[in-house]
Design a protein around this motif. Structure first.
Motif, short mmCIF file in Angstrom:
data_model
loop_
_atom_site.label_atom_id
_atom_site.label_comp_id
_atom_site.label_asym_id
_atom_site.label_seq_id
_atom_site.Cartn_x
_atom_site.Cartn_y
_atom_site.Cartn_z
N VAL A 95 0.81 -1.14 0.07
CA VAL A 95 0.06 -0.14 0.06
C VAL A 95 0.95 1.22 -0.07
CG1 VAL A 95 -1.65 1.17 0.94
CG2 VAL A 95 -1.81 -1.17 1.08
N THR A 96 0.78 2.02 -1.09
CA THR A 96 1.55 3.35 -1.01
C THR A 96 0.39 4.60 -1.02
OG1 THR A 96 1.21 3.12 -3.41
CG2 THR A 96 3.31 2.25 -2.33
N ARG B 133 -1.63 5.97 3.66
CA ARG B 133 -1.73 4.73 3.58
C ARG B 133 -1.91 4.08 5.08
NH1 ARG B 133 3.42 6.39 3.21
NH2 ARG B 133 5.08 5.41 4.72
N TRP C 220 -5.39 5.58 6.60
CA TRP C 220 -6.49 4.62 5.90
C TRP C 220 -6.49 3.19 6.55
CZ3 TRP C 220 -5.74 0.94 1.93
CH2 TRP C 220 -6.88 0.37 1.25
N ASP D 9 6.30 -1.14 7.53
CA ASP D 9 6.16 -0.05 6.70
C ASP D 9 7.69 0.41 6.71
OD1 ASP D 9 4.10 2.33 5.63
OD2 ASP D 9 6.11 3.16 6.28
N THR E 138 6.29 2.87 1.84
CA THR E 138 5.32 1.77 1.25
C THR E 138 5.08 1.01 2.66
OG1 THR E 138 6.10 1.90 -0.75
CG2 THR E 138 4.92 -0.02 -0.19
N THR E 139 3.85 0.40 2.67
CA THR E 139 3.31 -0.38 3.89
C THR E 139 3.44 -1.86 3.00
OG1 THR E 139 2.03 1.07 4.93
CG2 THR E 139 1.78 -1.29 5.34
N LYS F 96 -11.53 2.66 -0.46
CA LYS F 96 -10.46 3.47 -0.95
C LYS F 96 -11.26 4.97 -0.61
CE LYS F 96 -7.67 3.02 -3.98
NZ LYS F 96 -7.19 2.87 -5.45
N VAL G 217 -4.42 6.61 -1.61
CA VAL G 217 -3.74 5.10 -1.50
C VAL G 217 -3.80 4.37 -2.76
CG1 VAL G 217 -4.11 5.02 0.99
CG2 VAL G 217 -6.01 4.39 -0.60
N VAL H 198 -3.24 0.15 -3.80
CA VAL H 198 -3.05 -1.15 -3.22
C VAL H 198 -2.59 -2.14 -4.60
CG1 VAL H 198 -3.91 -3.09 -2.11
CG2 VAL H 198 -5.02 -0.79 -1.67
#
Length: 321
Positions: A52-53, A57, A60, A97, A101-102, A122, A127, A129
């Motif tokens: 997830v970027t 992120r 959210w 993370d 990025t996560t 979203k 974000v 995905v």
């Protein structure tokens, strides 16, 4: 996705959801001892990888997950769940993370359903995905390993070792440098020894976090609203879960391990007694012998000897009744 490491000498493919990586490389107990001693690595390249970027992120994800991640520091590993509206576990995510990025790895094949849910949530958040399973492979280095981590690899540092997100193109070269390769059965044996639940193994469609001890490692009890939070709060504050995870020592004289789903009964009621639980994962451990995780009814006495079909089992508490 079939791992290229199945071409290593002695490799025997795992089955079921873990198909595509090696169950073992010819010597299960040697491989377990290697992991316990902090040597070798485990090929987990069949697991799903999701990233997830975007600037929003963490804020959210914080709204969707059971874990507090708004201010998750870069490089800090955590676990989180996604629950149904009724509080039942749908997804388990192993997160880190890297500052931009996560990253998460998830159960094999579950990434499509996870991404579909995330995409549906979203709204106006900034974000993105992405399914990274085809690009990145997960490998596990045990606690105490001195193996060199490739430059640029994303690392999840946990008490049980390090999970690396490696480009798939580097998997074979990493194996050449970081052996010996250790199969998934050894990894699973240590997972059971450490009482760690696994989605789809210790869970079913009714499982809530309290039953498996995930309330301690994957749920933040003081964070804001998320789907299923009402059930979590109600059970935490007002009641008890209907079932609980237990660790079992199995009779070592039996040739075969009881398969997942084997019904448990109290030994004093015999093999025709009432069902009080089920075996979820059974393994052979290099020191403890045959052991298992199981889920039983909460009111089963802590000292009650059990039967897994006809196999005697002694329980140790994982989740308090």
């Amino acid at each position: 996705m079939k791992s290229p490491l199945l071409s290593l000498p002695g490799a025997v493919s795992a089955e079921g959801v873990d198909e595509g990586v090696a169950a073992h490389y010819g010597d299960l107990f040697r491989e377990q001892r290697a992991l316990a001693d902090g040597t070798g690595f485990v090929d987990l390249s069949h697991r799903g990888v999701v990233s997830v970027t975007g600037d929003d992120r963490l804020a959210w994800l914080h709204l969707l997950l059971t874990q507090h991640v708004t201010d998750l520091p870069a490089g800090t590993a955590t676990e989180a769940l996604i629950l149904s509206a009724h509080g039942h576990i749908e997804h388990a995510l192993y997160l880190v993370d890297d500052g931009t990025t996560t990253w998460a790895h998830v159960e094999p094949g579950s990434q499509d359903a996870l991404i579909a849910y995330l995409e549906s949530m979203k709204f106006f958040y900034r974000v993105e995905v992405t399914d990274r399973t085809g690009e990145f492979a997960v490998v596990h280095l045990p606690a105490g390993s001195i193996a060199e981590v490739p430059e640029g690899a994303v690392v999840r540092e946990t008490p049980y070792g390090r999970d690396l997100f490696l480009p798939r193109t580097e998997l074979e070269s990493f194996a050449d440098r970081s052996g010996p390769a250790v199969g998934l059965l050894a990894y699973e044996a240590l997972r059971v020894e450490n009482h760690r639940p696994r989605l789809g193994f210790e869970t079913d469609h009714r499982t809530i976090p309290h039953e498996l001890g995930w309330i301690d490692s994957a749920v933040h009890l003081q964070k804001g609203c998320y789907r299923g939070q009402e059930t979590v709060a109600r059970v935490q504050n007002l009641g008890k879960p209907p079932r609980r995870l237990v660790f079992l020592h199995l009779d070592g004289s039996e040739v075969h391990l009881p398969p997942p789903g084997t019904e448990l009964r109290r030994a004093d009621e015999g093999p025709d007694g009432r069902k009080i639980g089920v075996i979820t994962t059974a393994v052979r451990h290099h020191e403890l012998g045959p052991i298992a995780l199981a889920v039983v009814k909460r009111n089963v006495p802590l000292d009650a000897p059990l039967l897994a079909d006809t196999t005697a089992a002694a329980q140790e508490v994982v989740v308090e009744p």
